[in-house]
Every structure is written in structure tokens, then in C-alpha cells.
Design a protein around this motif. Structure first.
Motif, mmCIF file in Angstrom:
data_model
loop_
_atom_site.group_PDB
_atom_site.id
_atom_site.type_symbol
_atom_site.label_atom_id
_atom_site.label_comp_id
_atom_site.label_asym_id
_atom_site.label_seq_id
_atom_site.Cartn_x
_atom_site.Cartn_y
_atom_site.Cartn_z
ATOM 1 N N VAL A 1 32.520 2.441 61.755
ATOM 2 C CA VAL A 1 33.230 2.758 60.520
ATOM 3 C C VAL A 1 32.843 4.142 60.013
ATOM 4 C CG1 VAL A 1 33.593 2.062 58.138
ATOM 5 C CG2 VAL A 1 33.412 0.337 59.915
ATOM 6 N N ARG A 2 31.571 4.425 59.980
ATOM 7 C CA ARG A 2 31.105 5.728 59.508
ATOM 8 C C ARG A 2 31.590 6.838 60.433
ATOM 9 N NH1 ARG A 2 29.147 8.389 54.990
ATOM 10 N NH2 ARG A 2 28.790 10.448 55.818
ATOM 11 N N ALA A 3 31.537 6.602 61.733
ATOM 12 C CA ALA A 3 32.006 7.606 62.687
ATOM 13 C C ALA A 3 33.501 7.866 62.509
ATOM 14 C CB ALA A 3 31.716 7.149 64.112
ATOM 15 N N ALA A 4 34.277 6.814 62.283
ATOM 16 C CA ALA A 4 35.722 6.974 62.073
ATOM 17 C C ALA A 4 35.997 7.759 60.796
ATOM 18 C CB ALA A 4 36.399 5.615 62.012
ATOM 19 N N MET A 5 35.260 7.465 59.743
ATOM 20 C CA MET A 5 35.450 8.190 58.483
ATOM 21 C C MET A 5 35.096 9.661 58.654
ATOM 22 S SD MET A 5 34.092 5.391 55.713
ATOM 23 C CE MET A 5 33.804 6.634 54.509
ATOM 24 N N ASP A 6 34.010 9.947 59.342
ATOM 25 C CA ASP A 6 33.620 11.338 59.579
ATOM 26 C C ASP A 6 34.688 12.070 60.383
ATOM 27 O OD1 ASP A 6 31.286 10.988 58.177
ATOM 28 O OD2 ASP A 6 30.020 10.757 59.952
ATOM 29 N N ALA A 7 35.246 11.404 61.401
ATOM 30 C CA ALA A 7 36.281 12.032 62.221
ATOM 31 C C ALA A 7 37.531 12.317 61.396
ATOM 32 C CB ALA A 7 36.623 11.133 63.403
ATOM 33 N N LEU A 8 37.923 11.394 60.540
ATOM 34 C CA LEU A 8 39.084 11.613 59.684
ATOM 35 C C LEU A 8 38.849 12.784 58.738
ATOM 36 C CD1 LEU A 8 40.101 7.945 58.819
ATOM 37 C CD2 LEU A 8 41.391 9.566 60.200
ATOM 38 N N MET A 9 37.661 12.875 58.189
ATOM 39 C CA MET A 9 37.339 13.939 57.240
ATOM 40 C C MET A 9 37.324 15.316 57.920
ATOM 41 S SD MET A 9 37.174 12.514 54.421
ATOM 42 C CE MET A 9 36.120 12.354 53.031
ATOM 43 N N ASP A 10 37.061 15.366 59.220
ATOM 44 C CA ASP A 10 37.075 16.639 59.939
ATOM 45 C C ASP A 10 38.451 17.296 59.918
ATOM 46 O OD1 ASP A 10 34.409 16.481 60.537
ATOM 47 O OD2 ASP A 10 34.710 15.769 62.593
ATOM 48 N N PHE A 11 39.502 16.492 59.760
ATOM 49 C CA PHE A 11 40.860 17.010 59.763
ATOM 50 C C PHE A 11 41.445 17.146 58.366
ATOM 51 C CE2 PHE A 11 40.364 15.188 63.988
ATOM 52 C CZ PHE A 11 40.742 16.276 64.754
ATOM 53 N N GLY A 12 40.633 16.977 57.359
ATOM 54 C CA GLY A 12 41.114 17.088 55.991
ATOM 55 C C GLY A 12 40.778 15.838 55.204
ATOM 56 N N ARG A 13 40.946 15.937 53.926
ATOM 57 C CA ARG A 13 40.602 14.809 53.071
ATOM 58 C C ARG A 13 41.795 13.846 52.976
ATOM 59 N NH1 ARG A 13 37.727 15.041 47.229
ATOM 60 N NH2 ARG A 13 37.765 12.805 46.893
ATOM 61 N N PRO A 14 41.651 12.622 53.518
ATOM 62 C CA PRO A 14 42.762 11.671 53.453
ATOM 63 C C PRO A 14 42.953 11.146 52.033
ATOM 64 C CG PRO A 14 40.860 10.649 54.468
ATOM 65 C CD PRO A 14 40.503 12.094 54.241
ATOM 66 N N LYS A 15 44.175 10.783 51.724
ATOM 67 C CA LYS A 15 44.458 10.226 50.407
ATOM 68 C C LYS A 15 43.810 8.854 50.240
ATOM 69 C CE LYS A 15 48.827 12.617 50.045
ATOM 70 N NZ LYS A 15 50.277 12.493 50.048
ATOM 71 N N LYS A 16 43.766 8.087 51.324
ATOM 72 C CA LYS A 16 43.218 6.743 51.265
ATOM 73 C C LYS A 16 42.784 6.322 52.659
ATOM 74 C CE LYS A 16 44.467 2.184 49.544
ATOM 75 N NZ LYS A 16 45.529 1.382 48.946
ATOM 76 N N ILE A 17 41.669 5.636 52.748
ATOM 77 C CA ILE A 17 41.216 5.065 54.013
ATOM 78 C C ILE A 17 41.138 3.561 53.819
ATOM 79 C CG2 ILE A 17 39.330 4.869 55.672
ATOM 80 C CD1 ILE A 17 38.539 7.729 54.983
ATOM 81 N N GLU A 18 41.863 2.828 54.650
ATOM 82 C CA GLU A 18 41.795 1.376 54.634
ATOM 83 C C GLU A 18 41.182 0.913 55.937
ATOM 84 O OE1 GLU A 18 45.583 -0.324 53.722
ATOM 85 O OE2 GLU A 18 45.645 0.595 51.746
ATOM 86 N N LEU A 19 40.288 -0.046 55.857
ATOM 87 C CA LEU A 19 39.531 -0.506 57.012
ATOM 88 C C LEU A 19 39.967 -1.908 57.420
ATOM 89 C CD1 LEU A 19 37.127 -0.349 59.002
ATOM 90 C CD2 LEU A 19 35.696 -1.205 57.141
ATOM 91 N N ALA A 20 40.177 -2.092 58.713
ATOM 92 C CA ALA A 20 40.474 -3.413 59.266
ATOM 93 C C ALA A 20 39.322 -3.813 60.193
ATOM 94 C CB ALA A 20 41.782 -3.380 60.047
ATOM 95 N N VAL A 21 38.841 -5.041 60.039
ATOM 96 C CA VAL A 21 37.775 -5.552 60.901
ATOM 97 C C VAL A 21 38.136 -6.945 61.393
ATOM 98 C CG1 VAL A 21 35.948 -4.218 59.790
ATOM 99 C CG2 VAL A 21 36.400 -6.511 59.003
ATOM 100 N N LEU A 22 37.643 -7.273 62.578
ATOM 101 C CA LEU A 22 37.855 -8.624 63.100
ATOM 102 C C LEU A 22 36.907 -9.612 62.440
ATOM 103 C CD1 LEU A 22 38.279 -7.804 66.891
ATOM 104 C CD2 LEU A 22 40.059 -8.174 65.169
#
Length: 96
Positions: free
Chosen positions: A41-62
């Protein structure tokens, strides 16, 4: 005879930027088991932030192991199952 397509470097950067923007706007990080929140989750958030600040991040988990062991303030938006087990317990996820 097929013609070769040549993409110049500035075009590649535009294409990558366009793809990243689509990911930020349309896709959600998915994790198999949410426990401390430090790994995928943290790695995914960091990767998203590398391309700009997203308006919203929603997380799906099993599987969510419960938030008593979270090390980061992360909460899932979509969850398959929630199992509160001891910190030394193990959950194995098998996908078919």
C-alpha cells in the motif's frame, strides 16, 4: 512491407505522462492482505505521488487483518474479508 514507427524522446515522455495521469485518475491500489500498511500500500501510494498529487486514493484489499496493528493511518475502502487475528498469525491467500 511494414513501416517502422519511430517515437522521439519527447513523445515518449508525453505518452508516459498521459498513462500516469490515467492511472492516477482511474485506478486504485489493490493489496492481498492489509496489516501494518507499510508494504504494498505504501509503495503504491509513493508511486502514485511520483506522477503528481492524486485527488483521491481508494484502496481495495482482499483481507484486512484489522487496524490494531497499523503503523500508518491507512484504511481500506473496499474489503473482501476482515479477520482480526494475532500479530504473529499467518494468512495465506491463494487465487485461482
Amino acid at each position: 512491407m511494414d513501416k517502422a514507427v519511430i517515437i522521439r524522446e519527447p513523445e515518449i515522455h508525453k505518452h508516459i505522462h498521459r498513462m500516469a495521469k490515467e492511472i492516477i485518475e482511474k485506478h486504485y491500489p489493490i493489496d492481498d492482505v492489509l496489516f501494518t500498511g507499510r508494504t504494498t500500500v505504501r509503495a503504491a501510494m509513493d508511486a502514485l505521488m511520483d506522477f503528481g498529487r492524486p485527488k483521491k486514493i481508494e484502496l481495495a484489499v482482499l483481507v484486512d487483518r484489522g487496524d490494531t496493528n497499523r503503523e500508518l493511518p491507512i484504511k481500506d475502502d473496499y474489503v473482501g474479508n476482515e479477520w482480526n487475528i494475532s500479530p504473529d498469525g499467518t494468512i495465506n491467500v491463494h487465487l485461482r
